[in-house]
Enzyme design. Sequence first.
Site, PDB file in Angstrom:
ATOM      1  N   ASP A 103      48.084 -15.163  34.227  1.00 40.10           N
ATOM      2  CA  ASP A 103      49.272 -15.999  34.370  1.00 40.10           C
ATOM      3  C   ASP A 103      48.947 -17.445  33.989  1.00 40.10           C
ATOM      4  O   ASP A 103      48.552 -17.701  32.857  1.00 40.10           O
ATOM      5  CB  ASP A 103      49.787 -15.847  35.817  1.00 40.10           C
ATOM      6  CG  ASP A 103      51.187 -16.372  36.024  1.00 40.10           C
ATOM      7  OD1 ASP A 103      52.130 -15.579  35.909  1.00 40.10           O
ATOM      8  OD2 ASP A 103      51.335 -17.571  36.309  1.00 40.10           O
ATOM      9  N   ASP A 238      54.230  -4.515  34.586  1.00 34.80           N
ATOM     10  CA  ASP A 238      54.438  -5.943  34.807  1.00 34.80           C
ATOM     11  C   ASP A 238      55.755  -6.370  34.172  1.00 34.80           C
ATOM     12  O   ASP A 238      55.958  -6.213  32.961  1.00 34.80           O
ATOM     13  CB  ASP A 238      53.272  -6.731  34.202  1.00 34.80           C
ATOM     14  CG  ASP A 238      53.286  -8.206  34.580  1.00 34.80           C
ATOM     15  OD1 ASP A 238      54.304  -8.692  35.104  1.00 34.80           O
ATOM     16  OD2 ASP A 238      52.262  -8.873  34.349  1.00 34.80           O
ATOM     17  N   GLY A 265      51.280  -3.726  38.508  1.00 36.15           N
ATOM     18  CA  GLY A 265      52.222  -4.798  38.218  1.00 36.15           C
ATOM     19  C   GLY A 265      51.522  -6.075  37.816  1.00 36.15           C
ATOM     20  O   GLY A 265      50.496  -6.056  37.130  1.00 36.15           O
ATOM     21  N   HIS A 266      52.056  -7.190  38.286  1.00 37.26           N
ATOM     22  CA  HIS A 266      51.584  -8.505  37.855  1.00 37.26           C
ATOM     23  C   HIS A 266      50.250  -8.882  38.498  1.00 37.26           C
ATOM     24  O   HIS A 266      49.410  -9.518  37.867  1.00 37.26           O
ATOM     25  CB  HIS A 266      52.650  -9.545  38.194  1.00 37.26           C
ATOM     26  CG  HIS A 266      52.415 -10.891  37.597  1.00 37.26           C
ATOM     27  ND1 HIS A 266      52.324 -11.106  36.235  1.00 37.26           N
ATOM     28  CD2 HIS A 266      52.250 -12.124  38.180  1.00 37.26           C
ATOM     29  CE1 HIS A 266      52.124 -12.398  36.001  1.00 37.26           C
ATOM     30  NE2 HIS A 266      52.064 -13.024  37.154  1.00 37.26           N
ATOM     31  N   PHE A 267      50.074  -8.507  39.763  1.00 38.35           N
ATOM     32  CA  PHE A 267      48.832  -8.807  40.471  1.00 38.35           C
ATOM     33  C   PHE A 267      48.014  -7.532  40.606  1.00 38.35           C
ATOM     34  O   PHE A 267      47.917  -6.923  41.672  1.00 38.35           O
ATOM     35  CB  PHE A 267      49.127  -9.453  41.829  1.00 38.35           C
ATOM     36  CG  PHE A 267      49.544 -10.892  41.717  1.00 38.35           C
ATOM     37  CD1 PHE A 267      48.618 -11.884  41.459  1.00 38.35           C
ATOM     38  CD2 PHE A 267      50.875 -11.253  41.855  1.00 38.35           C
ATOM     39  CE1 PHE A 267      48.994 -13.215  41.339  1.00 38.35           C
ATOM     40  CE2 PHE A 267      51.265 -12.587  41.745  1.00 38.35           C
ATOM     41  CZ  PHE A 267      50.319 -13.560  41.487  1.00 38.35           C
TER      42      PHE A 267
END
Length: 289
Positions: A103, A238, A265-267
């Site tokens: 990110d 994600d 997902g994102h984490f």
Amino acid sequence: MVEVRHQHATVRGHRVFYREAGPREAPALVLLHGFPTSSRMFRHLIPRLADRFRVIAPDHLGFGHSDTPSADAFPYTFDALTDVTEALLAELGVDRYAVYVQDYGAPIAWRLALRAPEAITAVVSQSGNAYEEGFVPQFWTPLWAYAEDPGPGTEPAVRSALGLDAIRWQYLHGVDRPELVDPDTWTADHRDISRPGNDRAQLALFRDYAANRPLYPRLHTYFRESRVPLLAVWGAEDLIFGPDGARAFARDLPDAEIHLVDGGGHFLLESHLDTVADRMRDFLGRVLP
């Protein structure tokens, strides 16, 4: 038990927190976190790597245990955060290192690479975007609108990202086993983001994120010319930086190793730590001296 050292350094007049583990003579590995978290996101990964690497994971200003100067006292831009990271590494005597980006960590690392291409020995990208293909429109359209025309008509949509529900969503969306995600993650992040005055700092970074996109052509040239070894290990679900952003690395780095993790997902470290750690150890073990 791996010893993780929790330390501070004064960098450009600001107190910067960082986690460090592993032998100081080992190859350096710098972990750069994203929004809205801190080096806390690496708390389980660091012990998996510290037997082989000198691992350094700072908190960016405005996040975690680092200082949160007011938006009047510090220019919250990715250029400025890069300046602080660069100065911290210089103070620690780190001039060659592999980097893990997630990110917000990505645009900081890309700037470091463009400033000193010879410093970067390898890249691991976990939802660390470098291509237009990575932006999921449903998430990013409100931010682009705010960056182009900040004001009462566009700010509420992005300010909502500072709320607890939005931060919880960042951790849980797309995750096949949400029960593995520690709720302390989003509650701690929300607490830190909610410090007095931090909303202005975070809104400034939202506005500045659009400044990362014009860097991409230079970054792609860097990839092609340097052939830096790169591993993209990315959550297939994600909804912030989609998997097309991972696949795009192969356009400029044909030898890039790209792994999309189903149910992630994102984490990704919260639900698929073993997968990421194993991929990293294998990759870095092959590409670093």
